[in-house]
Motif scaffolding. Structure first.
Motif, short mmCIF file in Angstrom:
data_model
loop_
_atom_site.label_atom_id
_atom_site.label_comp_id
_atom_site.label_asym_id
_atom_site.label_seq_id
_atom_site.Cartn_x
_atom_site.Cartn_y
_atom_site.Cartn_z
N VAL A 41 0.85 -1.20 0.00
CA VAL A 41 0.00 0.00 0.00
C VAL A 41 0.88 1.25 0.00
CG1 VAL A 41 -1.72 1.30 1.31
CG2 VAL A 41 -1.91 -1.18 1.13
N LEU A 42 1.93 1.26 0.82
CA LEU A 42 2.84 2.40 0.87
C LEU A 42 3.56 2.61 -0.45
CD1 LEU A 42 4.49 2.29 4.40
CD2 LEU A 42 2.72 3.82 3.55
N ARG A 43 4.03 1.53 -1.07
CA ARG A 43 4.72 1.66 -2.36
C ARG A 43 3.81 2.30 -3.40
NH1 ARG A 43 7.25 -3.12 -0.86
NH2 ARG A 43 5.68 -4.43 -1.85
N ALA A 44 2.56 1.87 -3.43
CA ALA A 44 1.61 2.44 -4.40
C ALA A 44 1.37 3.92 -4.11
CB ALA A 44 0.30 1.65 -4.36
N ALA A 45 1.24 4.27 -2.84
CA ALA A 45 1.03 5.68 -2.48
C ALA A 45 2.25 6.51 -2.86
CB ALA A 45 0.73 5.81 -0.99
N GLU A 46 3.45 5.99 -2.60
CA GLU A 46 4.68 6.70 -2.97
C GLU A 46 4.79 6.90 -4.47
OE1 GLU A 46 7.61 4.16 -1.19
OE2 GLU A 46 7.79 5.44 0.58
N ALA A 47 4.20 5.98 -5.24
CA ALA A 47 4.23 6.07 -6.70
C ALA A 47 3.19 7.06 -7.23
CB ALA A 47 3.99 4.69 -7.31
N GLY A 48 2.48 7.71 -6.32
CA GLY A 48 1.52 8.73 -6.73
C GLY A 48 0.10 8.22 -6.90
N GLY B 133 -17.25 -1.50 4.13
CA GLY B 133 -17.73 -1.01 2.83
C GLY B 133 -17.73 0.50 2.68
N ALA B 134 -17.46 1.24 3.74
CA ALA B 134 -17.46 2.71 3.67
C ALA B 134 -16.03 3.22 3.61
CB ALA B 134 -18.17 3.30 4.87
N GLU B 135 -15.78 4.20 2.76
CA GLU B 135 -14.46 4.81 2.67
C GLU B 135 -14.17 5.59 3.94
OE1 GLU B 135 -14.73 7.11 -0.92
OE2 GLU B 135 -14.40 5.37 -2.19
N VAL B 136 -13.03 5.29 4.59
CA VAL B 136 -12.72 5.96 5.86
C VAL B 136 -11.40 6.71 5.84
CG1 VAL B 136 -14.11 4.39 7.26
CG2 VAL B 136 -11.70 3.84 6.81
N ALA B 137 -10.51 6.39 4.90
CA ALA B 137 -9.20 7.05 4.89
C ALA B 137 -8.58 6.95 3.51
CB ALA B 137 -8.28 6.41 5.92
N VAL B 138 -7.59 7.81 3.29
CA VAL B 138 -6.81 7.78 2.06
C VAL B 138 -5.34 7.85 2.45
CG1 VAL B 138 -6.28 8.96 -0.11
CG2 VAL B 138 -8.62 8.96 0.75
N ILE B 139 -4.55 6.99 1.84
CA ILE B 139 -3.10 7.03 2.06
C ILE B 139 -2.49 7.63 0.81
CG2 ILE B 139 -1.02 5.66 2.47
CD1 ILE B 139 -2.86 3.58 3.83
N ILE B 140 -1.77 8.76 0.99
CA ILE B 140 -1.16 9.45 -0.14
C ILE B 140 0.31 9.72 0.15
CG2 ILE B 140 -3.29 10.55 -0.93
CD1 ILE B 140 -2.40 13.10 0.50
N ARG C 224 1.52 19.40 -0.29
CA ARG C 224 0.97 20.32 -1.29
C ARG C 224 -0.48 20.65 -0.96
NH1 ARG C 224 -2.09 20.64 -5.59
NH2 ARG C 224 -2.73 18.47 -5.55
N LEU C 225 -1.24 19.64 -0.64
CA LEU C 225 -2.66 19.85 -0.31
C LEU C 225 -2.85 20.58 1.01
CD1 LEU C 225 -4.04 16.35 -1.33
CD2 LEU C 225 -4.42 18.52 -2.53
N HIS C 226 -1.99 20.29 1.96
CA HIS C 226 -2.10 20.86 3.30
C HIS C 226 -1.63 22.32 3.31
CE1 HIS C 226 -1.16 21.32 7.64
NE2 HIS C 226 -2.26 20.62 7.76
#
Length: 85
Positions: A15-22, A31-38, A45-47
């Protein structure tokens, strides 16, 4: 990509590798979205965490740039432009 919490626990490195890849990774719980790893750069940039101009210049961002490099520019005279009255 969507991950259930249990999957994230088991495959956290992936999961971390995919997030690091953008690629933002969405975590779901029941079934409910609770978080996003970026990626941390995207978070900053967003913050809005940014460096002020003076701090940026003090950090010497052009340290590896050769400031004495020759610049090859065309030596043509400027073109003539007729202006209407």
């Amino acid at each position: 990509m969507h991950w259930q919490v249990q999957e994230v626990k088991q495959r956290f490195s992936e999961v971390l590798r995919a997030a690091e890849a953008g690629e933002p990774q969405i975590v779901t719980k029941h079934g409910a979205e609770v978080a996003v790893i970026i990626d941390i750069a995207e978070y900053r940039r967003l913050h809005g965490d940014h460096v002020g101009l003076m701090d940026y210049l003090r950090a010497d961002p052009v340290d590896d740039v050769d400031l004495d490099a020759e610049i090859d520019r065309p030596r043509q005279p400027p073109r003539h432009i007729e202006l209407a009255d």
